[in-house]
Design a protein around this motif. Structure first.
Motif, short mmCIF file in Angstrom:
data_model
loop_
_atom_site.label_atom_id
_atom_site.label_comp_id
_atom_site.label_asym_id
_atom_site.label_seq_id
_atom_site.Cartn_x
_atom_site.Cartn_y
_atom_site.Cartn_z
N ASP A 127 0.83 -1.20 0.00
CA ASP A 127 0.00 0.00 0.00
C ASP A 127 0.87 1.25 0.00
N PHE A 128 0.34 2.28 -0.58
CA PHE A 128 1.08 3.54 -0.66
C PHE A 128 0.43 4.57 0.25
N CYS A 129 1.25 5.37 0.84
CA CYS A 129 0.76 6.44 1.70
C CYS A 129 0.03 7.46 0.84
N PRO A 130 -1.24 7.73 1.12
CA PRO A 130 -1.99 8.69 0.30
C PRO A 130 -1.51 10.13 0.49
N ALA A 131 -0.77 10.36 1.56
CA ALA A 131 -0.31 11.72 1.84
C ALA A 131 0.97 12.06 1.09
N CYS A 132 1.94 11.13 1.09
CA CYS A 132 3.23 11.46 0.47
C CYS A 132 3.63 10.48 -0.63
N GLY A 133 2.90 9.41 -0.82
CA GLY A 133 3.17 8.49 -1.91
C GLY A 133 4.24 7.46 -1.63
N THR A 134 4.76 7.44 -0.43
CA THR A 134 5.78 6.47 -0.07
C THR A 134 5.16 5.10 0.14
N ILE A 135 5.89 4.05 -0.27
CA ILE A 135 5.40 2.70 -0.03
C ILE A 135 5.36 2.44 1.47
N LEU A 136 4.20 2.01 1.92
CA LEU A 136 4.05 1.76 3.36
C LEU A 136 4.71 0.44 3.73
N PRO A 137 5.25 0.33 4.94
CA PRO A 137 5.84 -0.93 5.37
C PRO A 137 4.78 -2.02 5.49
N LEU A 138 5.18 -3.27 5.38
CA LEU A 138 4.22 -4.36 5.47
C LEU A 138 3.62 -4.39 6.88
#
Ligand SMILES: [Zn+2]
Ligand SMILES: [Zn+2]
Length: 115
Positions: free
Chosen positions: A8-19
């Motif tokens: 999943d990607f952070c909707p705020a900054c676009g960074t890949i979220l950790p598992l």
């Protein structure tokens, strides 16, 4: 496929979220925003549900108004064919008895009999 888990990607900054570590909450490593990943996955699963395809199939088989029934040994009075399709239909109320339909598959002759 080595990585089958949806990232999943952070909707705020676009960074890949950790598992996820078992919980449904993930904190973005970059902007520290906490995401509820159950929302993402819940939305994904409903997309594939299609109610319409099953309903259409049922409609087609029910709506058939052509006389189709069991083939019985009965001579067609018009063309002499010795097999006719046999169907019964309950008309109006139950105490009036059922109507029997015979249909010749060869010449489409229709015979109606009330029992
Ligand atoms: Zn972020
Ligand atoms: Zn016939």
């Amino acid at each position: 496929m080595s990585n089958t888990f949806d990232q999943d990607f952070c909707p705020a900054c676009g960074t890949i979220l950790p598992l996820p570590d078992g919980s449904s909450m993930i904190q973005c490593l970059l902007c520290r925003k906490i995401q509820d990943i159950s929302v993402f996955h819940g939305a994904q699963s409903t997309v594939h549900v299609d109610f319409r395809s099953t309903r259409d199939e049922r409609k087609e088989s029910d709506a058939g108004d052509t006389v189709e029934g069991t083939m019985i040994q009965r001579k067609c009075p018009r063309c002499g064919n010795d097999e006719m399709a046999f169907t019964t239909r309950q008309l109006r109320s139950a105490d009036e008895g059922q109507t029997v339909f015979y249909l010749c598959p060869k010449c489409s002759f229709q015979e109606i009999e009330n029992s």
